[in-house]
Design an enzyme around this catalytic site. Structure first.
Site, mmCIF file in Angstrom:
data_model
loop_
_atom_site.group_PDB
_atom_site.id
_atom_site.type_symbol
_atom_site.label_atom_id
_atom_site.label_comp_id
_atom_site.label_asym_id
_atom_site.label_seq_id
_atom_site.Cartn_x
_atom_site.Cartn_y
_atom_site.Cartn_z
ATOM 1 N N LYS A 259 0.827 -1.203 0.000
ATOM 2 C CA LYS A 259 0.000 0.000 0.000
ATOM 3 C C LYS A 259 0.865 1.258 0.000
ATOM 4 O O LYS A 259 0.621 2.197 -0.767
ATOM 5 C CB LYS A 259 -0.930 0.015 1.218
ATOM 6 C CG LYS A 259 -2.002 1.096 1.137
ATOM 7 C CD LYS A 259 -2.431 1.604 2.498
ATOM 8 C CE LYS A 259 -1.456 2.617 3.042
ATOM 9 N NZ LYS A 259 -1.915 3.331 4.232
ATOM 10 N N ASP B 244 -6.495 0.615 1.536
ATOM 11 C CA ASP B 244 -6.338 0.483 2.983
ATOM 12 C C ASP B 244 -7.617 -0.093 3.565
ATOM 13 O O ASP B 244 -8.540 -0.464 2.837
ATOM 14 C CB ASP B 244 -5.987 1.838 3.615
ATOM 15 C CG ASP B 244 -7.066 2.896 3.378
ATOM 16 O OD1 ASP B 244 -8.160 2.552 2.869
ATOM 17 O OD2 ASP B 244 -6.829 4.066 3.716
#
Length: 217
Positions: free
Chosen positions: A121, A139
């Site tokens: 991420k 997320d």
């Protein structure tokens, strides 16, 4: 409503609500962005933006960062939480950038993911916001909304990312990533909506009677 129809509506509505998508983490270049995103793990963007000015005043480049000890970095970033691990990662990645990348943050997902403390991420955020390369960092917030909106039933963020990339045109990924985050914070937070409250949830599932339970990432 079919999944493709929901996706089209969501894309259009988010473009209307958030025509501008300023990065939420304050930074001046790829390195300061990388550090800010690393610090944002299990920490709010607001808190990160309160902490980074003091850190970057001391060290805003890899060359400057390696002059600080891990304990010095840790003391500055302590309010962000997980400071022992994050300080060690910041020191380690700064040294690697100098030794292997001429002091520059690489514009390459695999190279970024090899840096200490940098997961998929974080690498995706850096690729999209620092280098403009299409990425769709997912997320826990995006994971939750994707399930509430019927865009993914993925059991983890990896599957959710794959599903979203299939649904939305590549040229929208970078902005859409931020637009979903902005919308989630404003209208569809974990506690503020249960899949039946916000505008998008109600539009996509007008007949939903029970709260939408989402699988944790």
């Amino acid at each position: 409503m079919l999944k493709a129809e929901r996706a089209a509506y969501i894309l259009h509505r988010l473009q209307e609500l958030y025509p501008e998508t300023p990065p939420p983490l304050d930074h001046s270049d790829p390195f300061t962005l990388l550090i800010a995103v690393l610090l944002s793990a299990q920490c709010t963007d607001e808190r990160v933006n309160q902490v980074t000015p003091a850190l970057f005043a001391r060290a805003s480049t890899p060359q400057q960062m390696i002059t600080l000890t891990v304990d010095e970095i840790r003391e500055i970033i302590r309010p962000c939480g997980l400071s022992p691990q994050k300080a060690k990662a910041i020191a380690g990645l700064s040294r690697i950038l100098l030794e292997e990348h001429e002091g520059l943050v690489p514009a390459d997902m695999e190279a970024l993911e090899r840096l200490p403390g940098v997961g998929h991420k974080t690498a995706g955020v850096v690729m999209s916001q620092a280098f403009g390369v299409p990425a769709f960092p997912v997320d826990t917030h995006i994971h939750r909304l994707a399930q509430r909106w019927g865009l993914s039933s993925g059991k983890n963020v990896t599957q959710t990312e794959r599903d979203l990339k299939k649904l939305f045109p590549r040229e929208y990924w970078n902005r859409l990533h931020l637009q979903i985050i902005f919308y989630g914070r404003e209208f569809c937070s974990a506690r503020g909506c249960d899949g039946r409250v916000c505008e998008i949830c109600r539009h996509c599932y007008p007949k939903r009677k029970n709260p939408k339970l989402t699988l944790k990432a």
